[in-house]
Scaffold this active site. Structure first.
Site, PDB file in Angstrom:
ATOM      1  N   HIS A   1     -27.180  -0.546  -7.782  1.00 51.75           N
ATOM      2  CA  HIS A   1     -26.497   0.742  -8.062  1.00 51.75           C
ATOM      3  C   HIS A   1     -26.827   1.251  -9.470  1.00 51.75           C
ATOM      4  O   HIS A   1     -25.968   1.814 -10.153  1.00 51.75           O
ATOM      5  CB  HIS A   1     -24.980   0.613  -7.906  1.00 51.75           C
ATOM      6  CG  HIS A   1     -24.540   0.310  -6.504  1.00 51.75           C
ATOM      7  ND1 HIS A   1     -24.202   1.285  -5.599  1.00 51.75           N
ATOM      8  CD2 HIS A   1     -24.391  -0.868  -5.846  1.00 51.75           C
ATOM      9  CE1 HIS A   1     -23.855   0.725  -4.442  1.00 51.75           C
ATOM     10  NE2 HIS A   1     -23.962  -0.582  -4.571  1.00 51.75           N
TER      11      HIS A   1
ATOM     12  N   ASN B   1     -18.741   2.359  -0.438  1.00 49.94           N
ATOM     13  CA  ASN B   1     -20.047   2.932  -0.106  1.00 49.94           C
ATOM     14  C   ASN B   1     -19.869   4.092   0.859  1.00 49.94           C
ATOM     15  O   ASN B   1     -18.760   4.308   1.371  1.00 49.94           O
ATOM     16  CB  ASN B   1     -20.930   1.876   0.581  1.00 49.94           C
ATOM     17  CG  ASN B   1     -21.571   0.912  -0.409  1.00 49.94           C
ATOM     18  OD1 ASN B   1     -21.698   1.206  -1.596  1.00 49.94           O
ATOM     19  ND2 ASN B   1     -21.986  -0.241   0.088  1.00 49.94           N
TER      20      ASN B   1
ATOM     21  N   HIS C   1     -14.459  -2.613 -10.585  1.00 51.63           N
ATOM     22  CA  HIS C   1     -14.227  -3.973 -10.099  1.00 51.63           C
ATOM     23  C   HIS C   1     -13.243  -3.919  -8.927  1.00 51.63           C
ATOM     24  O   HIS C   1     -12.136  -3.393  -9.093  1.00 51.63           O
ATOM     25  CB  HIS C   1     -13.636  -4.822 -11.231  1.00 51.63           C
ATOM     26  CG  HIS C   1     -13.600  -6.276 -10.913  1.00 51.63           C
ATOM     27  ND1 HIS C   1     -13.298  -6.780  -9.673  1.00 51.63           N
ATOM     28  CD2 HIS C   1     -13.819  -7.359 -11.685  1.00 51.63           C
ATOM     29  CE1 HIS C   1     -13.342  -8.085  -9.700  1.00 51.63           C
ATOM     30  NE2 HIS C   1     -13.655  -8.481 -10.908  1.00 51.63           N
TER      31      HIS C   1
ATOM     32  N   TYR D   1     -18.236  -8.837 -10.264  1.00 51.99           N
ATOM     33  CA  TYR D   1     -18.123  -7.602 -11.064  1.00 51.99           C
ATOM     34  C   TYR D   1     -17.668  -7.874 -12.490  1.00 51.99           C
ATOM     35  O   TYR D   1     -18.092  -7.197 -13.432  1.00 51.99           O
ATOM     36  CB  TYR D   1     -17.201  -6.594 -10.367  1.00 51.99           C
ATOM     37  CG  TYR D   1     -17.829  -6.016  -9.123  1.00 51.99           C
ATOM     38  CD1 TYR D   1     -18.002  -6.816  -7.994  1.00 51.99           C
ATOM     39  CD2 TYR D   1     -18.275  -4.713  -9.062  1.00 51.99           C
ATOM     40  CE1 TYR D   1     -18.587  -6.322  -6.851  1.00 51.99           C
ATOM     41  CE2 TYR D   1     -18.864  -4.206  -7.917  1.00 51.99           C
ATOM     42  CZ  TYR D   1     -19.021  -5.015  -6.812  1.00 51.99           C
ATOM     43  OH  TYR D   1     -19.614  -4.524  -5.691  1.00 51.99           O
TER      44      TYR D   1
HETATM   45 FE1  HDD Z   1     -21.375  -4.296  -5.271  1.00 50.65          FE
HETATM   46  C1  HDD Z   1     -22.057  -2.623  -8.124  1.00 50.65           C
HETATM   47  C2  HDD Z   1     -20.373  -1.371  -3.764  1.00 50.65           C
HETATM   48  C3  HDD Z   1     -20.987  -5.940  -2.264  1.00 50.65           C
HETATM   49  C4  HDD Z   1     -22.114  -7.201  -6.795  1.00 50.65           C
HETATM   50  N1  HDD Z   1     -21.264  -2.377  -5.830  1.00 50.65           N
HETATM   51  C5  HDD Z   1     -21.582  -1.888  -7.062  1.00 50.65           C
HETATM   52  C6  HDD Z   1     -21.350  -0.471  -7.093  1.00 50.65           C
HETATM   53  C7  HDD Z   1     -20.883  -0.127  -5.866  1.00 50.65           C
HETATM   54  C8  HDD Z   1     -20.819  -1.321  -5.076  1.00 50.65           C
HETATM   55  C9  HDD Z   1     -20.515   1.250  -5.394  1.00 50.65           C
HETATM   56  C10 HDD Z   1     -21.606   0.438  -8.274  1.00 50.65           C
HETATM   57  C11 HDD Z   1     -20.394   0.534  -9.156  1.00 50.65           C
HETATM   58  C12 HDD Z   1     -20.619   1.506 -10.275  1.00 50.65           C
HETATM   59  O1  HDD Z   1     -20.794   2.701  -9.979  1.00 50.65           O
HETATM   60  O2  HDD Z   1     -20.644   1.063 -11.408  1.00 50.65           O
HETATM   61  N2  HDD Z   1     -20.862  -3.752  -3.378  1.00 50.65           N
HETATM   62  C13 HDD Z   1     -20.373  -2.527  -3.002  1.00 50.65           C
HETATM   63  C14 HDD Z   1     -19.860  -2.601  -1.657  1.00 50.65           C
HETATM   64  C15 HDD Z   1     -20.042  -3.888  -1.236  1.00 50.65           C
HETATM   65  C16 HDD Z   1     -20.661  -4.605  -2.320  1.00 50.65           C
HETATM   66  C17 HDD Z   1     -19.231  -1.444  -0.899  1.00 50.65           C
HETATM   67  C18 HDD Z   1     -19.685  -4.512   0.067  1.00 50.65           C
HETATM   68  C19 HDD Z   1     -18.802  -4.059   0.883  1.00 50.65           C
HETATM   69  N3  HDD Z   1     -21.559  -6.203  -4.635  1.00 50.65           N
HETATM   70  C20 HDD Z   1     -21.332  -6.682  -3.374  1.00 50.65           C
HETATM   71  C21 HDD Z   1     -21.468  -8.119  -3.366  1.00 50.65           C
HETATM   72  C22 HDD Z   1     -21.773  -8.489  -4.658  1.00 50.65           C
HETATM   73  C23 HDD Z   1     -21.824  -7.265  -5.435  1.00 50.65           C
HETATM   74  C24 HDD Z   1     -21.291  -9.006  -2.167  1.00 50.65           C
HETATM   75  C25 HDD Z   1     -22.028  -9.852  -5.247  1.00 50.65           C
HETATM   76  C26 HDD Z   1     -21.653 -10.959  -4.749  1.00 50.65           C
HETATM   77  N4  HDD Z   1     -22.037  -4.816  -7.128  1.00 50.65           N
HETATM   78  C27 HDD Z   1     -22.198  -6.085  -7.545  1.00 50.65           C
HETATM   79  C28 HDD Z   1     -22.482  -6.186  -9.028  1.00 50.65           C
HETATM   80  C29 HDD Z   1     -22.458  -4.691  -9.466  1.00 50.65           C
HETATM   81  C30 HDD Z   1     -22.184  -3.980  -8.159  1.00 50.65           C
HETATM   82  C31 HDD Z   1     -23.687  -6.967  -9.360  1.00 50.65           C
HETATM   83  C32 HDD Z   1     -23.644  -4.161 -10.240  1.00 50.65           C
HETATM   84  C33 HDD Z   1     -23.082  -3.373 -11.381  1.00 50.65           C
HETATM   85  C34 HDD Z   1     -21.677  -3.634 -11.348  1.00 50.65           C
HETATM   86  O3  HDD Z   1     -21.381  -4.470 -10.317  1.00 50.65           O
HETATM   87  O4  HDD Z   1     -20.845  -3.221 -12.126  1.00 50.65           O
HETATM   88  O5  HDD Z   1     -21.497  -6.926  -9.662  1.00 50.65           O
END
Ligand code: HDD
Length: 736
Positions: free
Chosen positions: A108, A180, A372, A395
């Site tokens: 993202h 999402n 988060h 997160y």
């Molecule tokens: Fe995630 C970012 C949505 C599963 C790990 N995720 C992130 C963002 C969105 C989502 C919209 C961007 C947030 C922003 O604008 O800063 N993610 C989802 C959805 C998931 C999902 C809807 C499943 C239903 N994500 C998911 C899993 C993991 C992550 C299973 C790790 C185990 N996601 C992350 C992250 C991020 C992230 C690496 C990257 C930047 C952040 O968190 O702040 O932690």
């Protein structure tokens, strides 16, 4: 609409820039020029007063506030000599520049955001004690939309899932809904998140392709890891290429638990419903847009907000009993690869979000915002969905690398609007100057503060976050496996495909064919084709034909879905058209009165008319065009009115001479750039209006009898045009 900033509309001339002059004596103090000069790309004033700006005053200073005499020359030993180490201004300026970048989000990374408000209908008290939902209140929000796979500098209209994250600054603390635009996810367990992302990101050797799933490693993973088939078909559908961030649904994906003031609980799935409806672009438009305007979605969002066409979404929930098995109509509510069709559980609306202000500084707000799914308020809790459980770790963890330490909650965009009284101290980038000497509990200094709720309130149900609903935990053994109820990976995929209209199904077939056509390894194409045979025979046959491969024998027959979900289709309804863009194409012979009539009618619908003229020269009444034949391309318009009455801009007349786009073999009397524009808009199913007998019609191959093509006096046809636009496209023009 506000009358001040219609994107591209005529703006007051900015004052001419002052020429730098060599000072002959002490310069008079300068006035702040910001108020006089429009600073936004569309000429609008940036919201917010100067008092709120980090940088103030008329003199340039160092970071320590000392005035600087000269910022263009470093201090040297003689004008041709080496630079001196003692030049602090030089070193500070370069040092800071060297460290301006922070790591982009691991997923993202590319996003656009806006501020707004959430107005609760106050109807959710029976479900949750969360005040911002239970009571009729207004809560400030910040929403960030994103693509998943691409880098921060990638294009907007790639085929991908879109993130939809909202931070609610409630009086009970920050609540983040991190969702999402697709209601299901690729995997059922967070431990596989690195795998799916490694597969989707560019190949590690050459780092290509950027921001795409059309490559071998992605299809290798999803064809081997069958639970990913569901999310993948949503990506291959038109949902993967939204028309606008304003025209997307949002989903919390997981099942969450709501707890009311009496301690009663329900399971829910969150939905955002856009007021403008769910709409997409065509794949050809998406590909073109990535080149013509890679910022298409973020520009559209910012322009709409600046124009006062504030995007709105209703927030709703599907509610399920918090039963022991946590199943609903055979769907395991803890399985994030499944959704519950609205036909089985209607979405109950709880409130409305309006995005009404653009960020003032992209980095400070959009880049530094930290969401988060564990940022919860009293009355909203998580469930045991194994994907959600893993997210709760990820997160927090990722922000430490991304934002450089554990104090990211103190960054202005992340600060709660509720009082904070934590016991977290010190660490990198600590900006709080904590009073008191006892950041521990219990303490006999600091009056014993702060106290946990239970030490103050007698009632066990006094509002507090993270209250750990007393859910029974199964008496089981430690085990690394999923429940059997997670095993069906195909039935809902079949249901999704069969719920679409034929036009949309053909888009899905084309999308798979395109993506698999970009793979090099035959075995991967064949394996994914095999997967498609488990979903739908027609889908598999269509893709196989496009790839020129035989259809494999299905290893298991598709299961006939019990229900279909026609609400998933984007066709067959009428939607509000406000905020849409209409091209008004003119040439030297166009009657300006007609131009103004058409513009006024479009503006009257709260849409944005953009005049496209041969050059940037004003029309005869002084109206400046917003686009020229050279800078305009069909993809940015939702509909086009061609007011070109005559043989416009004959070949060779154009200012860019031989560099015109289009078919050089076409009618020499018609500017090929217009031929191209008309043909594209027609091909993409957009409403188009032509003057009677326009030579453009035959030159561009547009059939006058085709649906969505209006021919006559354009200023009289606007009502018909607006009706056509309410359906988004003239769908009949697409093959079915
Ligand atoms: Fe995630 C970012 C949505 C599963 C790990 N995720 C992130 C963002 C969105 C989502 C919209 C961007 C947030 C922003 O604008 O800063 N993610 C989802 C959805 C998931 C999902 C809807 C499943 C239903 N994500 C998911 C899993 C993991 C992550 C299973 C790790 C185990 N996601 C992350 C992250 C991020 C992230 C690496 C990257 C930047 C952040 O968190 O702040 O932690």
């Amino acid at each position: 609409m506000n009358d001040i900033h219609i994107p591209g509309a005529p703006q007051a001339e900015p004052p001419a820039a002052e020429q730098p002059v060599k000072p002959r004596g002490p310069l008079p103090p300068k006035q702040d020029q910001r108020a006089a000069a429009p600073v936004s790309p569309t000429g609008a004033e940036v919201p917010g007063s100067d008092a709120g700006r980090a940088q103030q005053g008329e003199y340039l200073t160092t970071a320590q506030g000392a005035r600087v005499r000269d910022t263009d020359h470093s201090l040297k030993a003689g004008s041709r000599g080496p630079v001196l180490l003692q030049d602090h201004h030089l070193r500070e300026k370069i040092m800071h520049f060297d460290h301006e970048r922070i790591p982009e989000r691991v997923v993202h990374a590319r996003g656009a955001a806006a501020h707004g408000i959430f107005e609760s209908y106050g109807t959710a008290g029976h479900l949750t004690q969360a005040k911002f939902l239970a009571e009729k209140t207004t809560t400030k929000v910040f929403t960030r939309f994103s693509t998943v796979l691409g880098s921060r500098g990638s294009a907007d209209t790639v085929r991908d899932t879109r993130g939809f994250s909202t931070k609610f600054y409630t009086e009970e603390g920050n609540y983040d809904l991190v969702g999402n635009n697709i209601p299901v996810f690729f995997i059922q367990d967070a431990i596989k998140f690195p795998d799916i992302i490694h597969a989707g990101k560019p190949h590690p050797d050459r780092e290509i392709p950027q921001a795409q799933s059309a490559h071998d490693t992605f299809w290798d993973f999803v064809s081997l890891h069958t639970e990913a088939q569901h999310h993948t078909i949503w990506n291959m559908s038109d949902r993967g290429i939204p028309r606008s961030l304003r025209m997307m649904e949002g989903f919390g994906v997981h099942t969450f638990r709501l707890v009311n003031a009496e301690g009663g609980s329900s399971l829910v799935k969150f939905h955002w419903k856009p007021k403008l409806g769910v709409h997409s672009i065509t794949w050809e438009e998406a590909l073109m847009t990535n080149g013509v305007d890679p910022d298409f979605h973020r520009r559209d969002l910012a322009d709409a907000i600046e124009a006062g066409a504030f995007p709105e979404w209703e927030l709703g929930v599907q509610v399920f009993p918090d039963s022991e098995d946590q199943m609903f109509h055979g769907i395991d509510l803890l399985d994030p690869t499944k959704f519950v069709p609205e036909e089985l559980a209607e979405v109950q609306m709880l409130g409305k979000m309006t995005l009404n202000a653009n960020p003032q500084n992209y980095f400070a707000e959009t880049e530094q915002v930290a969401f988060h799914p564990g940022h919860l308020v009293p009355g909203i809790e998580v469930t045991n969905d194994p994907l959600l459980q893993g997210r709760l770790f990820s997160y927090l963890d990722t922000q430490i690398t991304r934002l450089g330490g554990p104090n990211f909650a103190q960054i202005p965009i992340n600060r709660p609007h509720a009082p904070v009284n934590d016991m977290l101290r010190d660490g990198y980038h600590q900006t709080a100057d904590h009073a008191g000497v006892a950041p521990y509990h219990p303490n006999s200094f600091d009056g014993g503060n702060p106290y946990p709720v239970k030490d103050i309130e007698e009632s066990a149900s006094a509002p507090s976050a993270l209250i750990d609903f007393p859910e029974p935990v199964s008496e089981s053994v430690k085990i690394r496996e999923s429940p059997q109820s997670f095993d069906d990976h195909y039935t809902q995929v079949t249901m999704f495909y069969r719920s679409l209209t034929r036009t949309e199904q053909l888009h899905v077939i084309q999308a798979y064919t395109f993506e698999l056509g970009k793979c090099y390894e035959p075995v991967i194409k064949e394996r994914q084709l095999q997967q498609l045979t488990h979903i739908d025979a027609d889908l598999a046959a269509g893709v196989a034909e496009g790839l020129g491969l035989p259809v494999p024998e299905p290893l298991q027959a598709p299961v006939e879905p019990e229900v279909l979900s026609p609400v998933l289709s984007q066709l067959g309804q009428t939607w509000p058209i406000e905020g849409r863009l209409v091209g008004v194409v003119v040439d030297e012979s166009t009657d300006v009165a007609a131009v103004q009539k058409v513009r006024k009618a479009i503006d009257g619908q709260d849409m944005v008319p953009l005049v496209v003229a041969p050059t940037g020269a004003p029309l005869s009444d002084g109206t400046p065009p917003q686009r020229t034949y050279l800078t305009a391309r069909s993809i940015e318009f939702d509909a086009i009115v061609f007011l070109t009455a005559s043989a416009a801009g004959a070949a060779g007349d154009s200012p860019d001479g031989d560099h015109k786009l289009g078919d050089p073999t076409g009618d020499p009397q018609v500017d090929p750039r217009l031929t191209l524009m008309a043909a594209e808009a027609y091909r993409h199913g957009k409403a188009v209006v032509f003057t009677d007998g326009s030579p453009l019609l035959s030159a561009s191959g547009v059939s006058t009898s085709a649906p969505g093509v209006l021919v006559g006096t354009p200023e009289k046809l606007t009502d018909e045009l607006f009706t056509l636009m309410g359906a988004h496209r003239a769908w009949e023009r697409f093959a079915a």
